[in-house]
Design a protein around this motif. Structure first.
Motif, PDB file in Angstrom:
ATOM      1  N   GLY A 148       8.026  53.151 103.053  1.00 14.28           N
ATOM      2  CA  GLY A 148       7.800  51.726 102.829  1.00 14.28           C
ATOM      3  C   GLY A 148       6.842  51.082 103.824  1.00 14.28           C
ATOM      4  N   PHE A 149       5.966  51.885 104.403  1.00 12.64           N
ATOM      5  CA  PHE A 149       5.027  51.418 105.438  1.00 12.64           C
ATOM      6  C   PHE A 149       4.220  50.204 104.982  1.00 12.64           C
ATOM      7  CE2 PHE A 149       0.685  51.516 107.149  1.00 12.64           C
ATOM      8  CZ  PHE A 149       0.951  51.409 108.498  1.00 12.64           C
ATOM      9  N   LYS A 202      14.487  55.110 112.196  1.00 13.91           N
ATOM     10  CA  LYS A 202      14.874  56.512 112.335  1.00 13.91           C
ATOM     11  C   LYS A 202      14.469  57.275 111.093  1.00 13.91           C
ATOM     12  CE  LYS A 202      18.446  56.551 115.779  1.00 13.91           C
ATOM     13  NZ  LYS A 202      19.788  56.958 116.142  1.00 13.91           N
ATOM     14  N   ASN A 203      13.970  58.466 111.316  1.00 14.25           N
ATOM     15  CA  ASN A 203      13.578  59.350 110.221  1.00 14.25           C
ATOM     16  C   ASN A 203      14.851  59.799 109.519  1.00 14.25           C
ATOM     17  OD1 ASN A 203      12.582  61.405 108.596  1.00 14.25           O
ATOM     18  ND2 ASN A 203      11.186  62.174 110.162  1.00 14.25           N
ATOM     19  N   GLY A 204      14.939  59.557 108.221  1.00 13.61           N
ATOM     20  CA  GLY A 204      16.159  59.844 107.479  1.00 13.61           C
ATOM     21  C   GLY A 204      16.257  61.255 106.921  1.00 13.61           C
ATOM     22  N   THR A 205      15.330  62.145 107.294  1.00 16.46           N
ATOM     23  CA  THR A 205      15.396  63.514 106.776  1.00 16.46           C
ATOM     24  C   THR A 205      16.468  64.315 107.497  1.00 16.46           C
ATOM     25  OG1 THR A 205      13.674  64.272 108.291  1.00 16.46           O
ATOM     26  CG2 THR A 205      12.953  63.484 106.129  1.00 16.46           C
ATOM     27  N   LYS A 206      16.860  65.447 106.915  1.00 15.49           N
ATOM     28  CA  LYS A 206      17.950  66.272 107.455  1.00 15.49           C
ATOM     29  C   LYS A 206      17.650  66.764 108.876  1.00 15.49           C
ATOM     30  CE  LYS A 206      20.897  70.180 106.464  1.00 15.49           C
ATOM     31  NZ  LYS A 206      21.294  71.204 105.515  1.00 15.49           N
ATOM     32  N   LYS A 234      11.559  62.048 115.166  1.00 16.95           N
ATOM     33  CA  LYS A 234      12.831  61.329 115.069  1.00 16.95           C
ATOM     34  C   LYS A 234      12.608  59.901 114.568  1.00 16.95           C
ATOM     35  CE  LYS A 234      16.900  60.055 117.811  1.00 16.95           C
ATOM     36  NZ  LYS A 234      17.529  60.147 119.133  1.00 16.95           N
ATOM     37  N   TRP A 235      11.463  59.303 114.944  1.00 11.12           N
ATOM     38  CA  TRP A 235      11.130  57.932 114.571  1.00 11.12           C
ATOM     39  C   TRP A 235       9.852  57.931 113.737  1.00 11.12           C
ATOM     40  CZ3 TRP A 235      14.623  54.258 115.828  1.00 11.12           C
ATOM     41  CH2 TRP A 235      15.543  54.576 116.836  1.00 11.12           C
ATOM     42  N   VAL A 236       9.861  57.194 112.621  1.00  9.99           N
ATOM     43  CA  VAL A 236       8.662  57.057 111.791  1.00  9.99           C
ATOM     44  C   VAL A 236       8.212  55.597 111.809  1.00  9.99           C
ATOM     45  CG1 VAL A 236       9.071  59.067 110.326  1.00  9.99           C
ATOM     46  CG2 VAL A 236      10.053  56.850 109.684  1.00  9.99           C
TER      47      VAL A 236
END
Length: 148
Positions: free
Chosen positions: A32-33, A112-116, A121-123
């Motif tokens: 959603g950038f 926070k990066n929501g991937t597994k 860690k942060w996008v």
């Protein structure tokens, strides 16, 4: 967010400017950038009013940023200072363009990066950036100063 994570966020954005790749953009920009910059709008408009209205989002999606950045040449981008504030990283930067250098301020919002297995860690979710667009327009040859 730690200082080292903030440095990674700042460096990731700098790399998008100096050595753009879609793979990196997809990795470090949130889906959603959004990007806000009247300075960039001034460059898009070449100093005229329109087609993009000042005060609006410059890029309303990751894909619109990617298309625009992919069409740009590599831009010199040096991080001068960086400050961390919970979920934002503020960067003071300089671009050694010629004949006039350009200096600016960039506020990078992160989530926070929501991937597994998040890497990073942060996008980057949003960017607010302003810089000396007048100098940049001179560098592009769009504006010709009349001073002697």
């Amino acid at each position: 967010m730690s200082d080292s994570e903030a440095t990674s966020v700042a460096n990731n954005f700098a790399t998008l400017i100096t050595s753009y790749s879609k793979a990196l953009a997809d990795k470090v920009l949130a889906s959603g950038f959004t990007d806000y910059s009247d300075s960039v709008i001034e460059l898009i408009n070449s100093g005229c009013s329109g087609p993009v209205t000042l005060g609006t989002a410059t890029f309303t999606s990751r894909s619109s940023f990617e298309v625009a950045q992919a069409s740009q040449p590599s831009i010199p981008f040096q991080i001068l200072n960086q400050w961390l504030a919970c979920d934002h990283v503020t960067v003071r930067w300089r671009s050694a363009l010629t004949p006039q250098q350009v200096t600016g301020i960039l506020v990078i919002g992160v989530v926070k990066n929501g991937t597994k297995n998040p890497d990073p860690k942060w996008v980057i979710s949003e960017v607010f950036s302003e810089f000396n667009s007048g100098a940049w327009l001179v560098d592009l040859g769009v504006f010709k100063p009349t001073c002697s």
